[in-house]
Motif scaffolding. Structure first.
Motif, short mmCIF file in Angstrom:
data_model
loop_
_atom_site.label_atom_id
_atom_site.label_comp_id
_atom_site.label_asym_id
_atom_site.label_seq_id
_atom_site.Cartn_x
_atom_site.Cartn_y
_atom_site.Cartn_z
N THR A 108 -5.81 7.42 -6.27
CA THR A 108 -6.24 7.74 -7.63
C THR A 108 -7.35 6.81 -8.08
O THR A 108 -8.32 7.24 -8.72
N TYR A 112 -10.47 9.22 -8.35
CA TYR A 112 -10.62 9.56 -9.76
C TYR A 112 -11.28 8.42 -10.54
O TYR A 112 -12.40 8.56 -11.04
N ALA A 155 -6.22 13.81 -8.04
CA ALA A 155 -7.43 13.09 -8.44
C ALA A 155 -8.58 14.05 -8.69
O ALA A 155 -9.35 13.89 -9.65
#
Length: 337
Positions: A108, A112, A155
């Motif tokens: 993540t 992201y 993500a």
């Protein structure tokens, strides 16, 4: 792209590496951000050979301060940033309950938050000048999740939501800064050689597979023509997104049946496979992986969908037909249910 300054994260291999070379062919100054120094060295050589000016900066995009420092160095050494491409990747191939909390967090943070950090650094410089483009390298998996990639899919979904929010804020402000997403299909990159995997067999991209240069051309076009909300690359991307929107339950059943085998070759996984989640694989293995993975013989060198996206007037109808055909094929695959 002549004399423009372009920043690419995840530039040491795969799509980022191919995009760096593609921008360089247009005469761009290309800042290469990644962890692996072997890959960065190789990417720098290829950018210079293609006619661009490289600047390699070892950085982990999960570190917001490091990304900000890299952006400052880019503008000091290459000039004002015109294009920022977020592309960094990390993942774990495994059922959800076999992925630890630390592993999920790491994916993540890279896939992201790395995009958040890059976008933040880019906009901090672009908005005061009221110009610039941010390109998010997305995925069909950001529209439709598949089994064994819950961290990565989560993500990529987050990137889509985050980008849409930022886009509307820029519109509200009347800003001339643009932000767009290029949704990618399965691509023949080295990630399948180094991604952390707990699958019994060697991981592979789900066919049809495309060469990274196909993705790179789409990224360059999006940077030069950021009018659309997003671009689709590959027939599989179009079919997947349409099927998810109009036949989601059918797609659930199809992926439950095929999603495990389609992501693995027939070769058993190496028992010593560690992956690059925490450390770059090129340094550990002592060589530069380059842009291509190990599936050259299966990969397509062109995408008619991406070509049509460069001509919106004729592309919309063709993409609609491709999506409809994908739904028909899906219905047949699950027995018409």
């Amino acid at each position: 792209m002549a004399d423009r300054t372009v920043v690419i994260t995840g530039a040491s291999a795969g799509i980022g590496r191919a995009a760096a070379v593609a921008f360089a062919r247009g005469g761009a100054k290309v800042a290469l951000l990644a962890r692996g120094e072997e890959g960065l060295d190789g990417a720098s050589r290829e950018v210079a050979q293609a006619g661009g000016t490289p600047l390699a900066i070892p950085v982990d995009v999960a570190d917001a301060d490091a990304v900000e420092a890299a952006a400052t160095r880019v503008e000091r050494d290459l000039g004002l940033i015109d294009v920022w491409v977020n592309n960094a990747f990390a993942s774990v191939f495994a059922p959800f309950d076999e992925i630890s909390a630390d592993e999920f967090r790491r994916v993540t943070e890279v896939c992201y938050l790395g995009f958040v950090h890059g976008t933040h650094a880019a906009l901090a410089r672009m908005k005061p000048r009221d110009r610039g483009v941010v390109v998010q390298v997305g995925s069909a998996l950001g529209e439709r999740s598949i089994p064994l990639q819950s961290a990565y899919c989560g993500a990529k979904h987050a990137v889509n939501g985050f980008t849409s929010s930022v886009r509307t804020e820029l519109m509200h402000e009347g800003s001339q800064v643009r932000i767009t997403v290029v949704q990618m299909p399965a691509v023949n990159t080295p990630q399948f050689s180094w991604v952390r995997s707990r699958l019994p067999r060697h991981p592979q991209p789900v066919p049809p597979i495309y060469q990274p240069e196909v993705a790179a051309r789409a990224v360059v076009h999006a940077a030069d023509h950021p009018r659309r909300k997003q671009y689709y690359v590959g027939a599989s991307t179009v079919a997947t997104i349409w099927a998810n929107r109009f036949a989601g339950p059918l797609l659930d059943r199809y992926l439950a049946r095929t999603g495990y085998d389609s992501q693995q070759t027939e070769q058993p996984a190496r028992p010593d496979r560690e992956g690059n989640l925490w450390h770059p694989s090129d340094g550990a293995q002592g060589h530069d992986f380059g842009a291509h993975g190990e599936f050259d013989e299966q990969a397509h060198g062109a995408s008619w969908e991406a070509a049509l996206a460069r001509h919106p007037a004729v592309g919309a109808g063709a993409l609609t037909l491709a999506g409809a055909a994908g739904i028909v094929a899906l219905r047949r695959a699950v027995g018409g249910r």
